[in-house]
Design an enzyme around this catalytic site. Structure first.
Site, PDB file in Angstrom:
ATOM      1  N   SER A 260     -81.816 -38.484  28.249  1.00 40.29           N
ATOM      2  CA  SER A 260     -81.779 -39.194  29.516  1.00 40.29           C
ATOM      3  C   SER A 260     -83.089 -39.905  29.791  1.00 40.29           C
ATOM      4  CB  SER A 260     -81.521 -38.196  30.650  1.00 40.29           C
ATOM      5  OG  SER A 260     -82.598 -37.275  30.757  1.00 40.29           O
ATOM      6  N   LYS A 261     -83.013 -40.886  30.678  1.00 41.04           N
ATOM      7  CA  LYS A 261     -84.223 -41.602  31.087  1.00 41.04           C
ATOM      8  C   LYS A 261     -85.189 -40.639  31.774  1.00 41.04           C
ATOM      9  CE  LYS A 261     -85.906 -45.488  33.826  1.00 41.04           C
ATOM     10  NZ  LYS A 261     -86.946 -44.700  34.513  1.00 41.04           N
ATOM     11  N   ARG A 262     -84.647 -39.735  32.583  1.00 44.41           N
ATOM     12  CA  ARG A 262     -85.508 -38.786  33.289  1.00 44.41           C
ATOM     13  C   ARG A 262     -86.322 -37.950  32.309  1.00 44.41           C
ATOM     14  NH1 ARG A 262     -82.660 -34.787  37.454  1.00 44.41           N
ATOM     15  NH2 ARG A 262     -82.317 -36.800  38.473  1.00 44.41           N
TER      16      ARG A 262
END
Length: 509
Positions: A265-267
């Protein structure tokens, strides 16, 4: 249908392209090139509510940067266009009508409030299945529960409706996946998905199947998140009479976060300090900018090589493979059947190797604009070529050239305290003054001649190398590591070298 393999990559323009999508596109691209097949870029923009301005252009440009080209589709043209689904809207209705006529689909007039009430009723009854399916369709407002007259009246009066797939009851739906082998679903577990929305736009499911069929797609390579939708797609092929033209399905396992927990994920990328997008993305709504692998200093060929091996192996020990070699070795049978962790350290290694394989001239084209943007004044290309020659074995990312080349453009303004305390003491200042005098006498300013002068001084002063070499590095760079001191002096030139030495002799405490 032609015997030629036809593949497509069909992203939705709802935001930036995730690196997992790039891998999917890459596998399609490699197979198409290996087999001489057609490779189509189709933009699936049926969900206009989620459309993001600029996303389509971003997707195309990002893929091209990685090196993935299409011979048909948006931006490339072709005989099967248009290749944006929003531009094909008029053709989908006939297939929805065909499904209704064959009793494989139906009109549904339920309002959002009625759908919410149905789900609440199921929830209150203790049901964990809140789907619109065979169990509830009989008590909802649709063409299966209403009389023909009322249906005709509602249609004639323009009542809002959608068209839903009529999934069979108690039927086993099987399909073969090249990675998962035979996959089986029970139709009772599936809902009656919407095929045509109230605005006349098809949903992904109907448009996807219709377009794949009419574009002659033979192999569908996509992420495993689409496995659960495939039974519906299989039923659509059957219901439309296209079962014999159904493509080969290949659902790729997930790319996981580096710790192996969850889809990358980007997070998680932000947390660990790396990108999940191929190139920089600026959100048109918020103005927020997300960095990409390109801006972080990665080479596209390194990223391609890394991604190819993130779920596939060539069956040998090879790791460094440029595009032609990847095409030569690519084989669907060697795709992994389990998820793969995204290993940023491995990507860094690939990038380091590809930088080293490039010539100084090739790197100059890539590095010069970045250094100029950082404010460095480059005296000449020949000067920069020498800087690159000294640094190329030491960098991992193209962006590393910016920080590591600073010592060639600017005299140090600070000095490593630990190094200064250890080496700038006792006779260091006098030895540096003697070294400066030795250097002044050199006519041909080359690293070799500088080193010879240094060795002469060692003999004259009867001291060890460290007594002069470490202080010399300190006054030239301010740091304990980097290219060789004589190489640095040779590149920055006589005047700058002498200036740095003189400044240290006079001012360095």
């Amino acid at each position: 249908m032609s015997d030629k393999i036809v593949l497509r990559f069909a992203p939705s323009p709802t935001g930036p392209l995730h690196i997992g999508g790039v891998r999917t596109a890459l596998y399609n691209y490699l197979l198409a090139k290996k087999t001489g097949g057609r490779f189509i870029l189709r933009i699936e923009d049926t969900d206009q509510n989620r459309y993001v301005e600029g996303a389509e252009e971003y997707i195309i440009q990002a893929l091209r940067w990685v090196g993935i080209e299409f011979n048909e589709g948006v931006g490339a043209g072709g005989e099967k266009g248009p290749y944006r689904q929003s531009e094909r809207k008029s053709m989908y209705r006939q297939f929805a009508d065909q499904l209704i006529a064959s009793d494989n689909a139906y009109y549904a007039f339920d309002t959002p409030e009625e759908l919410d009430a149905m789900r609440e009723e199921l929830k209150a009854a203790g049901s964990s299945n809140l789907q619109y399916n065979f169990a509830v369709r009989g008590r909802m407002k649709n063409s299966l529960s209403l009389s023909k007259e009322e249906v005709a009246e509602r249609l004639a009066s323009g009542d809002p409706y959608v068209i839903r797939m009529k999934m069979p009851r108690k039927e086993e739906i099987r399909f073969h996946d090249m990675i998962r082998k035979w996959v089986v679903f029970q139709s009772n577990q599936l809902d009656d998905k919407i095929l045509l929305k109230g605005d006349g736009m098809p949903t992904y499911h109907l448009a996807n199947v219709v377009d794949d069929y009419h574009m002659g797609v033979t192999h569908v390579i996509r992420g495993e998140e689409w496995v659960s939708s495939t039974p519906l797609h299989v039923m659509l092929y059957r219901s439309l009479g296209w079962e014999n033209s159904m493509p080969v399905f290949i659902h790729l396992p997930l790319i996981l976060n580096p710790n192996g927990k969850g889809k990358m994920s980007k997070r998680q990328g932000d947390k660990l300090g790396f990108s999940v997008f191929p190139t920089q993305w600026k959100d048109p709504k918020t103005g927020d900018t997300s960095s990409g692998f390109r801006e972080d200093g990665y080479l596209p060929e390194a990223l391609m090589n890394f991604l190819a091996l993130l779920g596939w192996n060539p069956g040998n020990e090879e790791e460094l493979m440029e595009e032609d070699r990847l095409v030569e070795l690519f084989d669907l049978e060697k795709l992994n059947n389990s998820a793969t962790n995204f290993n940023i350290e491995k990507l860094n290694w690939f990038n380091q190797q590809y930088i080293r394989m490039k010539t100084e001239e090739e790197l100059l084209v890539l590095v010069k604009p970045e250094l100029e943007a950082a404010g460095y004044r480059i005296p000449s290309d020949s000067f920069l070529l020498e800087v690159i020659r000294l640094l190329k074995e030491r960098v991992t990312l193209l962006t590393d050239f910016i920080g590591q080349s600073k010592l060639f453009f600017e005299a140090p303004t600070s000095f490593n305290e630990k190094m200064k305390k250890k080496h700038w003491k006792g006779e260091a200042r006098d030895l540096m003054a003697a070294m400066k005098d030795k250097f002044s006498a050199i006519k041909d300013w080359k690293a070799e001649n500088l080193k010879n002068a240094f060795e002469e001084l060692l003999v004259e002063k009867e001291v060890g190398k460290g007594k002069i070499l470490a202080p010399l590095r300190l006054v030239l760079t301010g740091e304990p590591s980097g290219p060789g001191a004589f190489d640095i002096a040779a590149v920055i030139g006589r005047e700058e070298t002498q200036s740095r030495m003189a400044h240290a002799i006079e001012h360095l405490a």
